[in-house]
Design a protein around this motif. Structure first.
Motif, PDB file in Angstrom:
ATOM      1  N   LEU A  44       0.809  -1.118  -0.032  1.00 52.54           N
ATOM      2  CA  LEU A  44       0.158   0.086  -0.030  1.00 52.54           C
ATOM      3  C   LEU A  44       0.972   1.129  -0.142  1.00 52.54           C
ATOM      4  O   LEU A  44       0.471   2.143  -0.738  1.00 52.54           O
ATOM      5  N   ILE A  45       1.872   1.261   0.776  1.00 53.59           N
ATOM      6  CA  ILE A  45       2.737   2.210   0.841  1.00 53.59           C
ATOM      7  C   ILE A  45       3.465   2.606  -0.405  1.00 53.59           C
ATOM      8  O   ILE A  45       3.610   3.885  -0.920  1.00 53.59           O
ATOM      9  N   ILE A  46       3.997   1.680  -1.096  1.00 54.80           N
ATOM     10  CA  ILE A  46       4.588   1.696  -2.397  1.00 54.80           C
ATOM     11  C   ILE A  46       3.554   2.204  -3.541  1.00 54.80           C
ATOM     12  O   ILE A  46       3.978   2.963  -4.240  1.00 54.80           O
ATOM     13  N   THR A  47       2.422   1.672  -3.552  1.00 50.85           N
ATOM     14  CA  THR A  47       1.398   2.228  -4.352  1.00 50.85           C
ATOM     15  C   THR A  47       1.180   3.620  -4.343  1.00 50.85           C
ATOM     16  O   THR A  47       0.961   4.366  -5.173  1.00 50.85           O
ATOM     17  N   VAL A  48       1.037   4.094  -2.810  1.00 50.46           N
ATOM     18  CA  VAL A  48       0.616   5.431  -2.650  1.00 50.46           C
ATOM     19  C   VAL A  48       1.767   6.389  -3.196  1.00 50.46           C
ATOM     20  O   VAL A  48       1.667   7.561  -3.756  1.00 50.46           O
ATOM     21  N   VAL A  49       3.111   6.193  -2.823  1.00 51.12           N
ATOM     22  CA  VAL A  49       4.321   6.625  -3.408  1.00 51.12           C
ATOM     23  C   VAL A  49       4.348   6.916  -4.852  1.00 51.12           C
ATOM     24  O   VAL A  49       4.498   7.929  -5.419  1.00 51.12           O
ATOM     25  N   ALA A  50       4.028   5.672  -5.448  1.00 48.08           N
ATOM     26  CA  ALA A  50       4.095   5.645  -6.891  1.00 48.08           C
ATOM     27  C   ALA A  50       3.075   6.504  -7.481  1.00 48.08           C
ATOM     28  O   ALA A  50       3.320   7.258  -8.560  1.00 48.08           O
ATOM     29  N   VAL A  51       1.939   6.544  -6.811  1.00 56.01           N
ATOM     30  CA  VAL A  51       0.641   7.382  -7.624  1.00 56.01           C
ATOM     31  C   VAL A  51       1.091   8.903  -7.341  1.00 56.01           C
ATOM     32  O   VAL A  51       0.930   9.721  -8.102  1.00 56.01           O
TER      33      VAL A  51
END
Length: 370
Positions: A44-51
């Motif tokens: 979830l953290i990686i996805t948020v940072v990527a977005v």
């Protein structure tokens, strides 16, 4: 029937009873559910940072408007208490802030435009002044050769870096017109409707205790961010004024513009003072004929930033907000990497918001009236 010796039949009292103490506690094993939860949170953290990185053109103006709007909300409340409508207060505040930013940009841009027309001349003069680095570079090459380094290249005098980086740097630092428009529109609408947004956010939660906790968190965020902006702005104005006086006393060209640049860069912790020192060193090398004269203003600025960074700012901000130096540095590095200079400006306010949310939403004590 087969009889098993020494077999004990479990009774109702034995169910749920604690096993006998063996004298040593077994290490706690990590359950499969904990590993899955950790993996999901990491994804979830990686996805948020990527977005956030991919949609920087959208999220950066929105987040900046929310943070700066929260900082300016106390001023809108002050004007509203004096019978000025909230919408008109938002327009007046944003116009005043925009006028101040435009004035500072004008002070900074006027010498930059003048110097940009003289880049070849200034580069040649700077190259002539840096001849003293020819011998240290030659000694460094000799040292590399002694320890087994490659000495195939002949020694060359100190070269001034080329200027191909100027245009990409300006493109990186300058937001687009769409981002400016999105930021100012969101900022005005956010300040005008902040009171209604607070009420809607509080009423989203069910339960008296939850609403009180959210209300206390929002009050703390608004109070701390407002005081942070006011305090940091006053400190940076003092740093800019002192830098301008130092440059004027040292005979530097355009001390007002250099002071405005120092005040602006000081909003970026750590990075801003270092960049300002480099600017003063380059301007001094171009403006003065000797290294001693060129180093007066940069060294005085180092002393000024040492006093401001180690005594003034920690005394005023650090004790009030309890910001850890390591947390400030990591937050600065992360948001600068993600969103550039504007992310560096937002790093400390976002860290303050995170600390307030941690203290209020994860507190074990019951909520109290604000």
């Amino acid at each position: 029937m087969r009889v098993v010796p020494n077999e004990r039949v479990l009774t109702r009292d034995d169910v749920g009873a604690r096993p006998p103490d063996s004298g040593s506690e077994s290490p706690r094993t990590i359950r499969r559910s904990e590993i899955i939860a950790f993996a999901l949170i990491s994804l979830l953290i990686i996805t948020v940072v990527a977005v956030l990185w991919a949609a920087k053109a959208f999220f950066l103006p929105i987040v900046a408007a929310f943070v700066i709007g929260t900082m300016l909300s106390p001023a809108a409340g002050f004007l509203e208490r004096h019978r000025i409508p909230r919408a008109l207060s938002a327009v007046l505040i944003v116009s005043a802030v925009g006028a101040g930013v435009t004035f500072v940009i004008g002070l900074i841009s006027s010498p930059l435009m003048e110097w940009s027309t003289r880049l070849p001349e200034l580069g040649a003069r700077l190259k002539d002044k840096l001849y003293i680095f020819d011998r240290p570079l030659a000694l460094w090459r000799d040292l590399q050769g002694m320890v087994g380094g490659s000495d195939a290249l002949p020694p060359a005098p100190f070269q001034v870096p080329k200027l191909e980086w100027v245009q990409p740097t300006l493109e990186f630092l300058s937001p687009t017109f769409t981002e400016f428009l999105l930021f100012f529109a969101t900022l005005i609408l956010f300040i005008a409707s902040w009171r209604d947004l607070r009420r809607a956010l509080i009423m989203t939660f069910t339960g008296h205790d939850s609403r009180l906790r959210v209300l206390r968190s929002l009050n703390a965020i608004e109070e701390h961010l407002g005081s942070y902006l006011l305090t940091v702005t006053l400190i940076n104005m003092g740093v800019g004024t002192a830098t301008g006086l130092i440059c004027w006393a040292a005979g530097m060209p355009n001390p007002a513009g250099l002071g405005a640049l120092a005040a602006t860069l000081n909003y970026l912790p750590i990075i801003g003072p270092v960049a300002m020192f480099a600017v003063l060193a380059l301007v001094g090398l171009v403006a003065f004929s000797t290294i001693g004269g060129a180093s007066i203003a940069p060294l005085a600025f180092v002393g000024l930033t040492f006093l401001e960074g180690h005594f003034i700012t920690p005394t005023i901000i650090g004790r009030r907000l309890e910001l850890n130096a390591l947390a400030v540095f990591i937050s600065l590095a992360f948001w600068t990497w993600l969103w550039g200079p504007m992310g560096g400006f937002l790093s400390s306010p976002l860290l303050i918001v995170a600390l307030i949310l941690r203290d209020h939403l994860s507190s074990s004590n019951g909520p109290q009236l604000p």
